[in-house]
Design a protein around this motif. Structure first.
Motif, PDB file in Angstrom:
ATOM      1  N   UNK A 117      98.392  51.237  43.653  1.00  0.00           N
ATOM      2  CA  UNK A 117      98.139  50.462  44.862  1.00  0.00           C
ATOM      3  C   UNK A 117      98.925  51.082  46.012  1.00  0.00           C
ATOM      4  N   UNK A 118      98.177  51.568  47.004  1.00  0.00           N
ATOM      5  CA  UNK A 118      98.820  52.230  48.138  1.00  0.00           C
ATOM      6  C   UNK A 118      98.150  51.787  49.428  1.00  0.00           C
ATOM      7  N   UNK A 119      98.965  51.397  50.392  1.00  0.00           N
ATOM      8  CA  UNK A 119      98.494  51.010  51.721  1.00  0.00           C
ATOM      9  C   UNK A 119      97.340  50.005  51.658  1.00  0.00           C
ATOM     10  N   UNK A 120      97.494  49.015  50.771  1.00  0.00           N
ATOM     11  CA  UNK A 120      96.527  47.930  50.699  1.00  0.00           C
ATOM     12  C   UNK A 120      95.252  48.232  49.925  1.00  0.00           C
ATOM     13  N   UNK A 121      95.174  49.421  49.282  1.00  0.00           N
ATOM     14  CA  UNK A 121      93.978  49.781  48.514  1.00  0.00           C
ATOM     15  C   UNK A 121      94.367  50.301  47.135  1.00  0.00           C
ATOM     16  N   UNK A 122      93.412  50.171  46.201  1.00  0.00           N
ATOM     17  CA  UNK A 122      93.602  50.737  44.867  1.00  0.00           C
ATOM     18  C   UNK A 122      93.006  52.139  44.822  1.00  0.00           C
ATOM     19  N   UNK A 123      93.751  53.070  44.232  1.00  0.00           N
ATOM     20  CA  UNK A 123      93.296  54.451  44.070  1.00  0.00           C
ATOM     21  C   UNK A 123      93.292  54.807  42.591  1.00  0.00           C
ATOM     22  N   UNK A 124      92.216  55.471  42.141  1.00  0.00           N
ATOM     23  CA  UNK A 124      92.150  55.936  40.753  1.00  0.00           C
ATOM     24  C   UNK A 124      92.847  57.297  40.688  1.00  0.00           C
ATOM     25  N   UNK A 125      94.092  57.295  40.251  1.00  0.00           N
ATOM     26  CA  UNK A 125      94.822  58.555  40.128  1.00  0.00           C
ATOM     27  C   UNK A 125      94.574  59.221  38.778  1.00  0.00           C
ATOM     28  N   UNK A 126      94.239  58.406  37.776  1.00  0.00           N
ATOM     29  CA  UNK A 126      94.058  58.983  36.446  1.00  0.00           C
ATOM     30  C   UNK A 126      92.958  58.328  35.647  1.00  0.00           C
ATOM     31  N   UNK A 127      92.472  59.083  34.651  1.00  0.00           N
ATOM     32  CA  UNK A 127      91.522  58.568  33.661  1.00  0.00           C
ATOM     33  C   UNK A 127      92.201  58.709  32.307  1.00  0.00           C
ATOM     34  N   UNK A 128      92.280  57.618  31.552  1.00  0.00           N
ATOM     35  CA  UNK A 128      92.940  57.655  30.245  1.00  0.00           C
ATOM     36  C   UNK A 128      92.258  58.709  29.372  1.00  0.00           C
ATOM     37  N   UNK A 129      93.058  59.671  28.881  1.00  0.00           N
ATOM     38  CA  UNK A 129      92.495  60.811  28.153  1.00  0.00           C
ATOM     39  C   UNK A 129      92.943  60.840  26.687  1.00  0.00           C
ATOM     40  N   UNK A 130      94.220  61.087  26.441  1.00  0.00           N
ATOM     41  CA  UNK A 130      94.693  61.123  25.045  1.00  0.00           C
ATOM     42  C   UNK A 130      96.203  60.917  24.989  1.00  0.00           C
ATOM     43  N   UNK A 154     109.506  58.247  22.941  1.00  0.00           N
ATOM     44  CA  UNK A 154     109.625  59.657  23.292  1.00  0.00           C
ATOM     45  C   UNK A 154     108.308  60.315  23.671  1.00  0.00           C
ATOM     46  N   UNK A 155     107.198  59.556  23.653  1.00  0.00           N
ATOM     47  CA  UNK A 155     105.889  60.110  24.011  1.00  0.00           C
ATOM     48  C   UNK A 155     105.303  59.317  25.183  1.00  0.00           C
ATOM     49  N   UNK A 156     104.344  59.924  25.863  1.00  0.00           N
ATOM     50  CA  UNK A 156     103.680  59.278  26.996  1.00  0.00           C
ATOM     51  C   UNK A 156     102.172  59.358  26.815  1.00  0.00           C
ATOM     52  N   UNK A 157     101.445  58.508  27.553  1.00  0.00           N
ATOM     53  CA  UNK A 157      99.998  58.638  27.612  1.00  0.00           C
ATOM     54  C   UNK A 157      99.634  59.807  28.522  1.00  0.00           C
ATOM     55  N   UNK A 158      98.532  60.478  28.229  1.00  0.00           N
ATOM     56  CA  UNK A 158      98.095  61.623  29.027  1.00  0.00           C
ATOM     57  C   UNK A 158      96.784  61.258  29.732  1.00  0.00           C
ATOM     58  N   UNK A 159      96.723  61.567  31.005  1.00  0.00           N
ATOM     59  CA  UNK A 159      95.618  61.158  31.870  1.00  0.00           C
ATOM     60  C   UNK A 159      95.022  62.361  32.596  1.00  0.00           C
ATOM     61  N   UNK A 160      93.713  62.317  32.827  1.00  0.00           N
ATOM     62  CA  UNK A 160      93.065  63.334  33.661  1.00  0.00           C
ATOM     63  C   UNK A 160      93.456  63.065  35.113  1.00  0.00           C
ATOM     64  N   UNK A 161      93.794  64.120  35.825  1.00  0.00           N
ATOM     65  CA  UNK A 161      94.292  63.996  37.204  1.00  0.00           C
ATOM     66  C   UNK A 161      93.119  63.987  38.192  1.00  0.00           C
TER      67      UNK A 161
END
Length: 197
Positions: free
Chosen positions: A152-165, A173-180
């Motif tokens: 959420x930035x400046x009053x709008x939602x932005x799709x920064x990522x797509x859930x990938x693997x 110790x691990x994180x989710x990985x997203x398409x940029x």
């Protein structure tokens, strides 16, 4: 927009959905008319894990269905910022099925150097990024793939990522990985201009 690895022969998009087990009224289901997978999608490395879905008719925004913006091409990731992931995936790695009710969680975007150090066995490309907590517990899981990571930035939602693997779900110790998504804006615009109009 979804993950390329989620594409199947027949796809349906349901708008306004919240609880899969209850007909709440405003849900609208469409059979996807056409799918465009990114031409450089690599199923082995999961690089360029993005696809666009064409619906058979335009969708009107409503209180339960509202669009999200796509960041500018090459926009910097808001590293350290907490963003929202949503999906009907498993609540835990040990569960057999996903949930009936749409879940959301807040996760911080992780610096790529930290992500690469954690995932030595994977090649984290410039088209990917990590989000989550080093302690684990809060994460996307199986069944969430193709869903958005929204900031959420400046009053709008932005799709920064797509859930990938990822490796496990909420594993310490691990994180989710997203398409940029900011790496694909130019491609998205060209597909819309040449294919979907």
């Amino acid at each position: 927009m979804t993950a390329a690895h989620c594409v199947r022969r027949k796809l349906y998009v349901r708008l306004g959905e919240h609880d899969l087990g209850v007909r709440e009224g405003p849900e609208i289901e469409y059979k996807v008319a056409r799918v465009i997978i990114h031409p450089q999608y690599d199923a082995t490395t999961v690089d360029n894990d993005v696809a666009l879905l064409l619906l058979p008719e335009p969708v009107e925004p409503s209180p339960r269905v509202s669009p999200a913006c796509v960041p500018e091409q090459g926009a910097a990731l808001p590293v350290g910022e907490t963003c929202t992931i949503i999906g009907w995936g498993k609540e835990r790695d040990t569960h057999i099925f996903g949930t009936d009710v749409l879940h959301e969680a807040e996760v911080p975007i992780i610096d790529n150097a930290v992500c690469e150090a954690v995932y030595e066995d994977y090649y984290i490309t410039s088209n990917m990024f990590c989000a989550g907590f080093k302690r684990g517990r809060v994460d996307s899981c199986a069944g969430d793939s193709g869903g958005p990571l929204l900031c959420h930035r400046q009053g709008r939602w932005y799709i920064y990522g797509i859930t990938s693997f990822g490796e496990g779900c909420g594993k310490r110790g691990k994180f989710g990985i997203y398409a940029r998504v900011s790496n694909f804006r130019t491609w998205v615009q060209s597909v819309i201009a040449t294919t979907f109009t």
